[in-house]
Design an enzyme around this catalytic site. Structure first.
Site, mmCIF file in Angstrom:
data_model
loop_
_atom_site.group_PDB
_atom_site.id
_atom_site.type_symbol
_atom_site.label_atom_id
_atom_site.label_comp_id
_atom_site.label_asym_id
_atom_site.label_seq_id
_atom_site.Cartn_x
_atom_site.Cartn_y
_atom_site.Cartn_z
ATOM 1 N N ASP A 110 -5.884 7.272 -5.461
ATOM 2 C CA ASP A 110 -6.222 8.600 -4.944
ATOM 3 C C ASP A 110 -7.116 8.840 -3.870
ATOM 4 O OD1 ASP A 110 -7.810 11.343 -7.210
ATOM 5 O OD2 ASP A 110 -6.429 11.472 -5.445
ATOM 6 N N ASP B 161 0.930 -0.917 -0.028
ATOM 7 C CA ASP B 161 -0.144 -0.141 0.000
ATOM 8 C C ASP B 161 0.955 1.084 0.069
ATOM 9 O OD1 ASP B 161 -2.456 1.267 2.329
ATOM 10 O OD2 ASP B 161 -1.400 2.213 0.654
ATOM 11 N N GLY C 110 -9.606 4.352 -5.911
ATOM 12 C CA GLY C 110 -8.344 3.982 -5.926
ATOM 13 C C GLY C 110 -7.256 4.570 -5.113
ATOM 14 N N THR D 94 -3.555 2.063 -14.660
ATOM 15 C CA THR D 94 -3.975 0.755 -14.750
ATOM 16 C C THR D 94 -5.252 0.251 -13.977
ATOM 17 O OG1 THR D 94 -2.496 -0.034 -12.991
ATOM 18 C CG2 THR D 94 -1.601 -0.189 -14.983
ATOM 19 N N ASN E 189 -6.914 12.403 -10.953
ATOM 20 C CA ASN E 189 -7.454 13.008 -12.267
ATOM 21 C C ASN E 189 -7.422 14.476 -12.398
ATOM 22 O OD1 ASN E 189 -9.735 14.542 -10.927
ATOM 23 N ND2 ASN E 189 -10.226 12.458 -9.978
HETATM 24 N N1 APR Z 1 -1.188 1.661 -3.007
HETATM 25 C C1 APR Z 1 -0.861 1.184 -4.381
HETATM 26 N N2 APR Z 1 -1.439 0.989 -5.453
HETATM 27 C C2 APR Z 1 -2.751 1.019 -5.159
HETATM 28 C C3 APR Z 1 -3.441 1.428 -4.014
HETATM 29 C C4 APR Z 1 -2.647 1.496 -2.936
HETATM 30 N N3 APR Z 1 -3.223 1.983 -1.760
HETATM 31 N N4 APR Z 1 -4.865 1.315 -4.253
HETATM 32 C C5 APR Z 1 -4.766 1.118 -5.478
HETATM 33 N N5 APR Z 1 -3.796 0.723 -6.381
HETATM 34 C C6 APR Z 1 -3.406 0.614 -7.548
HETATM 35 C C7 APR Z 1 -4.410 -0.307 -8.421
HETATM 36 O O1 APR Z 1 -4.699 -1.493 -8.091
HETATM 37 C C8 APR Z 1 -3.936 0.257 -9.883
HETATM 38 O O2 APR Z 1 -3.110 -0.861 -10.124
HETATM 39 O O3 APR Z 1 -3.181 1.779 -8.312
HETATM 40 C C9 APR Z 1 -3.345 1.534 -9.816
HETATM 41 C C10 APR Z 1 -3.849 2.617 -10.325
HETATM 42 O O4 APR Z 1 -5.338 2.746 -10.314
HETATM 43 P P1 APR Z 1 -6.397 3.774 -9.842
HETATM 44 O O5 APR Z 1 -6.182 4.188 -8.423
HETATM 45 O O6 APR Z 1 -7.708 3.327 -10.177
HETATM 46 O O7 APR Z 1 -5.769 5.004 -10.946
HETATM 47 P P2 APR Z 1 -6.095 5.236 -12.351
HETATM 48 O O8 APR Z 1 -6.266 3.934 -13.106
HETATM 49 O O9 APR Z 1 -4.886 5.861 -12.779
HETATM 50 O O10 APR Z 1 -7.317 5.971 -12.426
HETATM 51 C C11 APR Z 1 -7.278 7.214 -11.989
HETATM 52 O O11 APR Z 1 -9.167 6.770 -10.533
HETATM 53 O O12 APR Z 1 -9.407 7.031 -8.326
HETATM 54 C C12 APR Z 1 -9.504 7.573 -9.437
HETATM 55 O O13 APR Z 1 -9.367 10.221 -9.043
HETATM 56 C C13 APR Z 1 -8.659 8.963 -9.731
HETATM 57 O O14 APR Z 1 -10.094 9.507 -11.431
HETATM 58 C C14 APR Z 1 -8.881 9.037 -11.087
HETATM 59 C C15 APR Z 1 -8.628 7.622 -11.412
#
Ligand code: APR
Length: 174
Positions: free
Chosen positions: A33, A9, A31, A117, A23
């Site tokens: 974020d 994490d 996610g 991803t 975003n």
């Molecule tokens: N630590 C590390 N990696 C993480 C964590 C965490 N705590 N939580 C999620 N992930 C991973 C996901 O499994 C994925 O492999 O981060 C990667 C990116 O996924 P997302 O968080 O969904 O981000 P993204 O695909 O770039 O989409 C961005 O999602 O959350 C919203 O506000 C954000 O609109 C934006 C979009």
């Protein structure tokens, strides 16, 4: 080797900066974020509000607040639309812009999630190849960064990053 790949994490990493997959509004989301904003606390959103957003492919830096990391570098990855909308170049730009901003701000250790991803749907193998390729190129061309950690949230992402690094740097012991 200044590159590490680990499962975990990203909000728990004690590094100079963790990178947020944000975003364009920079006002939080789900996610990673959502996880980063939850762990950092409300002051992070207060600072983000003052930034006025961030275009896809670019990066912005804020404090880390209640996170172990001193800074958060927010970057906005491309939404995957099939690969014909400049997605590879925009994703590469996220890694390059984040590293350049890190060096400008005296950041020496930085952790990346697998940008785009998750919600944005970028195919994992292709995204990992871009991530590893851009970071290796930056480290070869520029000084200032001592360690880059790829924090993978699941097995598929972790394996994709390990395969990409092995292909690029055989015998790097990954
Ligand atoms: N630590 C590390 N990696 C993480 C964590 C965490 N705590 N939580 C999620 N992930 C991973 C996901 O499994 C994925 O492999 O981060 C990667 C990116 O996924 P997302 O968080 O969904 O981000 P993204 O695909 O770039 O989409 C961005 O999602 O959350 C919203 O506000 C954000 O609109 C934006 C979009």
């Amino acid at each position: 080797m200044p590159i590490q790949i680990l499962r975990g994490d990203i909000t728990r990493l004690d590094v100079d900066a963790i990178v947020n997959a944000a975003n364009e509004s920079l006002l939080g989301g789900g996610g990673v974020d959502g996880a980063i904003h939850r762990a950092a606390g409300p002051e992070l959103l207060e600072e983000c509000r003052k930034l006025g957003g961030c275009p896809t492919g670019e990066a912005r830096i804020t404090g880390g607040y209640r996170l172990p990391a001193r800074h958060v570098i927010h970057t906005v990855g491309p939404v995957w639309r099939g690969g014909t909308r400049n997605e590879p170049a925009l994703l590469a730009s996220c890694y390059r812009s984040s590293l350049a901003l890190a060096v400008e701000n005296g950041v020496h250790t930085i952790a990346f999630p697998a940008i785009s991803t998750g919600v944005f749907g970028y195919p994992i193998a292709e995204a990992a190849a871009i991530a590893i390729g851009e970071v290796v190129r930056f480290l070869r061309e520029q000084g200032g960064i001592d360690r880059v950690v790829f924090v993978c949230f699941n097995e598929e992402v972790e394996e994709a990053h390990r395969r990409s690094l092995e292909r690029l740097l055989p015998d790097s012991g990954f």
